[in-house]
Design an enzyme around this catalytic site. Structure first.
Site, PDB file in Angstrom:
ATOM      1  CG  ASP A 132      11.229 -14.649 -11.369  1.00 45.74           C
ATOM      2  OD1 ASP A 132      10.428 -14.187 -11.969  1.00 45.74           O
ATOM      3  OD2 ASP A 132      12.226 -14.027 -10.467  1.00 45.74           O
ATOM      4  CG  ASP A 183      16.427 -15.162  -8.198  1.00 46.12           C
ATOM      5  OD1 ASP A 183      16.500 -15.533  -9.217  1.00 46.12           O
ATOM      6  OD2 ASP A 183      15.611 -14.228  -7.903  1.00 46.12           O
ATOM      7  CB  SER A 194      14.841 -10.910  -2.051  1.00 45.86           C
ATOM      8  OG  SER A 194      15.907 -11.069  -3.180  1.00 45.86           O
ATOM      9  CD  GLU A 215      13.438 -16.768  -7.836  1.00 48.07           C
ATOM     10  OE1 GLU A 215      13.637 -16.922  -6.622  1.00 48.07           O
ATOM     11  OE2 GLU A 215      12.922 -15.842  -8.399  1.00 48.07           O
ATOM     12  CE  LYS A 265      14.871 -13.987  -4.686  1.00 44.31           C
ATOM     13  NZ  LYS A 265      13.592 -14.225  -5.480  1.00 44.31           N
ATOM     14  CE  LYS A 267      17.526 -11.317  -6.411  1.00 47.03           C
ATOM     15  NZ  LYS A 267      16.547 -11.708  -7.445  1.00 47.03           N
ATOM     16  CE  LYS A 278       9.773 -11.763  -9.152  1.00 44.71           C
ATOM     17  NZ  LYS A 278      10.942 -11.603 -10.101  1.00 44.71           N
ATOM     18  N   GLY A 308       8.560 -10.896  -5.828  1.00 43.60           N
ATOM     19  CA  GLY A 308       8.574  -9.534  -5.650  1.00 43.60           C
ATOM     20  C   GLY A 308       9.064  -8.590  -6.590  1.00 43.60           C
TER      21      GLY A 308
HETATM   22  O1  SMG Z   1      10.724  -7.445  -3.881  1.00 48.59           O
HETATM   23  O2  SMG Z   1      11.635  -8.282  -2.157  1.00 48.59           O
HETATM   24  C1  SMG Z   1      11.667  -7.816  -3.518  1.00 48.59           C
HETATM   25  C2  SMG Z   1      12.438  -8.270  -4.444  1.00 48.59           C
HETATM   26  C3  SMG Z   1      12.756  -9.694  -4.588  1.00 48.59           C
HETATM   27  O3  SMG Z   1      14.498 -10.688  -5.443  1.00 48.59           O
HETATM   28  C4  SMG Z   1      13.566 -10.277  -5.728  1.00 48.59           C
HETATM   29  N1  SMG Z   1      13.197  -9.844  -6.920  1.00 48.59           N
HETATM   30  O4  SMG Z   1      14.223 -12.012  -9.549  1.00 48.59           O
HETATM   31  O5  SMG Z   1      12.948 -12.203  -7.898  1.00 48.59           O
HETATM   32  C5  SMG Z   1      13.705 -11.929  -8.631  1.00 48.59           C
HETATM   33  C6  SMG Z   1      14.054 -10.296  -8.137  1.00 48.59           C
HETATM   34  C7  SMG Z   1      13.635  -9.307  -9.366  1.00 48.59           C
HETATM   35  C8  SMG Z   1      13.736  -7.851  -9.059  1.00 48.59           C
HETATM   36  S1  SMG Z   1      15.334  -7.498  -8.767  1.00 48.59           S
HETATM   37  C9  SMG Z   1      15.311  -5.864  -8.767  1.00 48.59           C
HETATM   38 MG    MG Z   2      13.685 -14.063  -9.190  1.00 48.57          MG
END
Ligand code: SMG
Ligand code: MG
Length: 355
Positions: free
Chosen positions: A226, A176, A123, A201, A149, A151, A250, A278
């Protein structure tokens, strides 16, 4: 624990993890787990201080007062507390670690995992420029990650996605939004269709299933929820309403690994692919996530990256990427040992004991 690089999402920038660990001492032995709540309530309503308080004042006393307890009993024992699923998940996982360890059974065995290694994605946060983003993504591609992925948020979407698609060719790519868009953005989001994304996402706020249904009708890219998916019931409802055709599982968000197994099974029954999300876990949480991701319904790479994606030094033996995969732990319980020397050295407060 400082992150190796700041992680920017549509809701803010994180430079460190404030990790809440739960350790249970039972007649069967000890168990550890990690609570995935963030320092601040910006991903969901939970946050470290709140999770700590609810564990100390409600969840731990309820479980300690119940006599003999199995992990399988804990959801019912703690149902009187509304929400606080990340806190509940941590306590249940610690008990599950203690009991499976005592039985000489790994999480992978307990969960019914079928794979011995899992495909890993990474991510990638919002960057300060496209060249910086491309440099970061190139590093992950070189490391072997099997899916990227990105953001995204309004103002940081089509351009970075186009640039990364150019850079990575056919490598699976998804985005995402962490709830950053509104119904007014549906036409704009349709422009993502040209990039052949695996999924988009959580574009809209978690309570707003209806707008996800509208987007899913308007767009070819699969919509994946999510934040909205807080239980198996919500997962089934969202699938039946065609709000989501892929689900990010999750364990913390849904109250634990046992609820995650139920969601996995429900999705499998309905031919809905799932993948393991994650929360920037340390090795303690990652070990359990990797075991979960080894179940047969997890057909897409997870946000289960290697330890060095997050931390210079992990709280367990590091998880190391091998050809874009992580090996599923086979030892009893979570299969990892907490480096208690590091926990002691890095602790920001002394342990809170609840008897
Ligand atoms: O654990 O690699 C990881 C982070 C994956 O993007 C990630 N998590 O919305 O999926 C999500 C985000 C939530 C945490 S953002 C700090
Ligand atoms: Mg997410």
């Amino acid at each position: 624990m400082p992150l190796v690089r700041p992680f920017q999402t549509s809701f803010g920038t994180q430079t460190a993890r404030d990790v809440l660990l739960v350790r249970v001492l039972t007649e069967a032995g000890e168990g550890w787990a990690e609570c995935v709540a963030m320092e601040h309530p910006v991903y969901s309503s939970e946050y470290v201080e709140g999770a700590h308080a609810v564990l100390r004042d409600y969840l731990a006393p309820a479980v300690l007062g119940a006599g003999a307890v199995r992990a399988e009993d804990m959801a019912a024992l703690t149902r009187f507390v509304i929400g606080h699923r990340m806190a509940k998940a941590a306590l249940e996982t610690a008990v599950l670690d203690a009991t499976t360890r005592a039985a000489g059974m790994s999480f992978a065995q307990r969960f019914g995992a079928t794979a011995s290694e899992v495909d890993c994605g990474v991510s990638v946060g919002i960057a300060s420029s496209i060249p910086e983003l491309l440099e970061e993504v190139a590093g992950y591609v070189d490391a072997g990650y099997r899916r990227i992925k990105l953001k995204v948020k309004p103002g940081w979407d089509l351009e970075p996605v186009a640039a990364v698609r150019d850079l990575i060719g056919e490598l699976p790519l998804q985005v995402d939004a962490n709830t950053a868009y509104t119904a007014d953005d549906i036409d704009h989001l349709r422009e993502l269709d040209r990039f052949g994304l695996l999924l988009i996402e959580q574009p809209f706020v978690e309570e707003d299933i209806a707008t996800h249904v509208r987007l899913a009708r308007a767009i070819d890219t699969p919509v994946c929820l999510d934040e909205s998916i807080v239980s198996c019931e919500v997962a089934i409802d969202s699938i039946e309403r065609d709000a989501t055709s892929v689900i990010n599982i999750k364990a913390g968000r849904v109250g634990g690994y046992l609820e995650s197994l139920r969601i996995h099974d429900a999705c499998r029954d309905r031919d809905v692919p799932v993948w393991c999300g994650g929360m920037l876990e340390t090795g303690v949480g990652r070990a359990a996530n990797v075991a979960l991701a080894a179940l047969p319904g997890f057909t897409l790479p997870g946000d289960t990256s290697a330890s060095d994606r997050y931390f210079a030094e992990d709280l367990t033996e590091p998880f190391v990427l091998d050809e874009g995969r992580l090996t599923v732990p086979t030892g009893p319980g979570s299969g990892v040992d907490v480096r208690t020397d590091l926990v002691r050295a890095w602790a920001t407060r002394s342990p809170e004991l609840v008897r």
